[in-house]
Design an enzyme around this catalytic site. Structure first.
Site, PDB file in Angstrom:
ATOM      1  N   LYS A 171       0.638  -0.954  -0.038  1.00  0.00           N
ATOM      2  CA  LYS A 171       0.266   0.010  -0.176  1.00  0.00           C
ATOM      3  C   LYS A 171       0.880   1.406   0.136  1.00  0.00           C
ATOM      4  CE  LYS A 171      -1.537   3.172   2.354  1.00  0.00           C
ATOM      5  NZ  LYS A 171      -1.604   4.136   1.646  1.00  0.00           N
TER       6      LYS A 171
ATOM      7  N   GLY B  61      -4.612   3.368  -1.869  1.00  0.00           N
ATOM      8  CA  GLY B  61      -5.687   3.751  -1.410  1.00  0.00           C
ATOM      9  C   GLY B  61      -5.219   4.575   0.152  1.00  0.00           C
TER      10      GLY B  61
ATOM     11  N   GLY C 163      -4.434   5.477   3.814  1.00  0.00           N
ATOM     12  CA  GLY C 163      -4.085   4.574   5.230  1.00  0.00           C
ATOM     13  C   GLY C 163      -5.311   4.033   6.087  1.00  0.00           C
TER      14      GLY C 163
ATOM     15  N   VAL D 220      -7.205   0.944   3.374  1.00  0.00           N
ATOM     16  CA  VAL D 220      -6.421  -0.113   2.828  1.00  0.00           C
ATOM     17  C   VAL D 220      -5.332  -0.384   3.806  1.00  0.00           C
ATOM     18  CG1 VAL D 220      -4.936  -0.922   1.063  1.00  0.00           C
ATOM     19  CG2 VAL D 220      -6.870   0.343   0.393  1.00  0.00           C
ATOM     20  N   GLY D 221      -4.787   0.666   4.542  1.00  0.00           N
ATOM     21  CA  GLY D 221      -3.715   0.421   5.629  1.00  0.00           C
ATOM     22  C   GLY D 221      -4.313  -0.156   6.669  1.00  0.00           C
TER      23      GLY D 221
ATOM     24  N   GLU E 131       9.845   1.718  10.466  1.00  0.00           N
ATOM     25  CA  GLU E 131      10.880   2.840  10.165  1.00  0.00           C
ATOM     26  C   GLU E 131      10.126   4.036  10.272  1.00  0.00           C
ATOM     27  OE1 GLU E 131      13.756   1.933  10.007  1.00  0.00           O
ATOM     28  OE2 GLU E 131      14.086  -0.139   8.977  1.00  0.00           O
TER      29      GLU E 131
ATOM     30  N   CYS F 289      13.904  11.239   6.573  1.00  0.00           N
ATOM     31  CA  CYS F 289      13.863  10.821   7.879  1.00  0.00           C
ATOM     32  C   CYS F 289      15.172  10.743   8.644  1.00  0.00           C
ATOM     33  CB  CYS F 289      13.115   9.354   8.075  1.00  0.00           C
ATOM     34  SG  CYS F 289      14.056   8.330   6.858  1.00  0.00           S
TER      35      CYS F 289
ATOM     36  N   GLU G 183       9.801  16.356  14.915  1.00  0.00           N
ATOM     37  CA  GLU G 183      10.364  16.319  13.453  1.00  0.00           C
ATOM     38  C   GLU G 183       9.422  17.244  12.803  1.00  0.00           C
ATOM     39  OE1 GLU G 183       9.321  12.607  11.216  1.00  0.00           O
ATOM     40  OE2 GLU G 183      11.305  12.459  10.694  1.00  0.00           O
TER      41      GLU G 183
END
Ligand code: NAD
Length: 471
Positions: free
Chosen positions: A169, A200, A202, A205-206, A244, A278, A378
């Site tokens: 995904k 799709g 998150g 589908v996620g 990650e 990142c 971040e």
């Protein structure tokens, strides 16, 4: 305008059940460049079912067969380098040199996985046991927008090398890049269902991938907030997870560093991938008695950083991926000013001479304390913080005083001293006087930067489960 109306399930391009249309933009102009029709929960279920059917045979395929598949995928992705580079610039806004690297990287991770597999032994003897490494099952691979093709190919390569099948995904914001990669991977001619790609949202589908009992493993790259959600959801079925996540990486400039090389390198580490990395080095730690020198050099070097048209070869910083991301970065610049940090370069608004697109002025704050919001959270844009320290011990304390632990940089003219400090930093990777990448070394984070490692043998074993057989 590009209209993407197909997802990839069971070896075929099919129309999604989902009907939502999502607009795609060129971030360098802010103009709409296309639309993607998004997959929904039903599509995710269909993809999982296809991957589950394919797993029975694929999990028993020989190492040689899988090496051959990976090499074919590598050749297929290598062949689309031009088209992919162009799409990365158009849809993501990466400066051309970065976009080219990203396209090459998407191909090379497949070759790297083939090399790892060639040298990997799935069986070893421990005492009277034969220990065999068995593929986990169907893997759900969820990827972000900031290196779309590389994450798709990297995660898929490790999953397939292990003998797992996959449902991918990707980010909905990278649909054009995904469609190019999907076409190439399809042309490699793997058995139907071995990998499926469903673009799709998150939350739909996620979320199905994180919860479904037939998904044995989720490998996710993205924000720490979503990573925690996936871990919570996956706990119900005790899924194996590789996460990650974010970072707030320190750049330790030691008092023995040659500032003329250290300062430009620190800026490169901070502004890489337009700050949407990142691993960006966003907290620059400098000895307090060299602050004036560092500030003067930073102003000088920052003036050389070209921001603007990503197709211009000299451009180092391109636009933010979306208007939302641009607003987020602007908000952090404002917070930095309000919390009393000293604005050394850049600041709010569009860079000089730019009137359209989601560009940010490469911004450096100095005299930042490690407790300020801009040093803790971040930002994911070209906004850096200079923090001073008095002693080496204090530098280490500040470096480790963060919820994250993805990467750290040490710049010093004394390699032994730098190596000694590296052993005391809580980060998955420490770069000493370099910005190099080792594709076969493990990559991942300490603390809230993630769980597990990707790439090389460690990355392969993240898709395997050991089984001891005694007779
Ligand atoms: P994100 O977490 O918003 O999204 C990442 C992916 O997760 C997308 O595909 C998204 O659709 C999906 N997702 C969103 N909500 C979900 C849910 N509830 N369940 C399952 N999946 C869901 O991150 P992003 O904005 O796309 O990417 C930026 C973030 O990624 C930054 O925080 C950055 O640090 C991180 N990142 C980490 C690494 C790394 O290797 N550590 C690399 C690149 C980016």
């Amino acid at each position: 305008m590009q209209y993407i109306n197909r997802i990839y399930i069971n070896g075929a391009f099919v129309t999604p059940h989902g009907e939502e249309r999502f607009n795609l933009f060129n971030p360098a102009t802010g103009q709409s460049i296309g639309q993607v029709r998004l997959a929904n929960e039903q599509d995710a279920l269909d993809a999982i079912a296809a991957a589950k059917r394919a797993f029975t045979e694929f999990s028993h395929s020989s190492k040689d067969v899988r090496i051959d598949y990976l090499k074919r995928m590598h050749a297929a992705v290598e062949a689309i380098e031009e088209e992919l580079t162009d799409a990365i610039i158009e849809e993501y806004g990466a400066p051309v040199s970065r976009a080219r690297w990203m396209a090459k990287h998407a191909a090379s991770v497949l070759q790297d996985a083939a090399s790892v597999l060639e040298n990997y032994n799935f069986s070893r003897r421990i005492g009277i046991a034969e220990v065999v490494m068995q593929p986990l099952g169907v893997a759900g691979l969820i990827t972000p927008w900031n290196s779309n093709a590389g994450f798709i190919c990297g995660k898929l390569a490790a999953a397939l090398a292990a003998g797992c099948t996959a449902v991918i995904k990707p980010s909905e914001m990278s649909a054009i890049q995904t469609s190019i990669v999907t076409r190439a991977l399809h042309e490699a001619g793997l058995p139907a269902g071995v990998f499926n790609i469903v673009t799709g949202r998150g939350e739909t589908v996620g979320a199905v991938l994180s919860a479904h009992p037939d998904i044995a493993k989720v490998s996710f790259t993205g924000s720490t907030a979503v990573g925690k959600m996936i871990l919570r959801t996956g706990s119900e079925t005790l899924k194996r997870v590789t996460l990650e996540l974010g970072g707030k990486s320190p750049v330790l400039i030691l008092d023995d560093a040659d500032l003329k090389t250290a300062v430009p390198m620190a800026l490169q580490a901070g502004f890489m991938n337009s700050g949407q990395a990142c691993i960006a080095g966003t907290r620059i730690l400098v000895p307090e008695d060299r602050l004036n020198e560092v500030e003067a050099l930073m102003i000088q070097e920052a003036a050389k950083v070209q921001v603007g048209n990503p197709r211009e070869p000299a451009t180092a910083v391109g636009p933010m991926v979306s208007h939302k991301q641009w607003e987020r970065v602007q908000r952090y610049i404002q917070i930095g000013i309000e919390e009393g940090a000293h604005l050394l370069a850049g600041g709010p608004g569009l860079p000089e001479g730019i009137t359209a697109g989601w560009f940010v002025r490469p911004t450096i704050f100095s005299r930042v304390t490690n407790q300020m919001t801009i040093a803790r959270e971040e930002i994911f844009g070209p906004v850096l913080s200079i923090i001073t320290y008095a002693t080496e011990e204090e530098a280490l304390t500040i470096a480790n005083d963060t919820p994250y632990g993805l990467q750290a940089y040490i710049l010093s003219s004394n390699p032994e001293r730098a190596r000694r400090l590296a052993s005391r930093i809580d980060a998955g990777r420490v770069l000493i006087n370099t910005l190099a990448h080792e594709p076969l070394a493990p990559f991942g984070g300490f603390k809230q930067s993630g769980i597990g490692r990707e790439y090389g043998t460690f990355g392969l074993e993240a898709f395997l489960e050991p089984k001891s057989i005694l007779s």
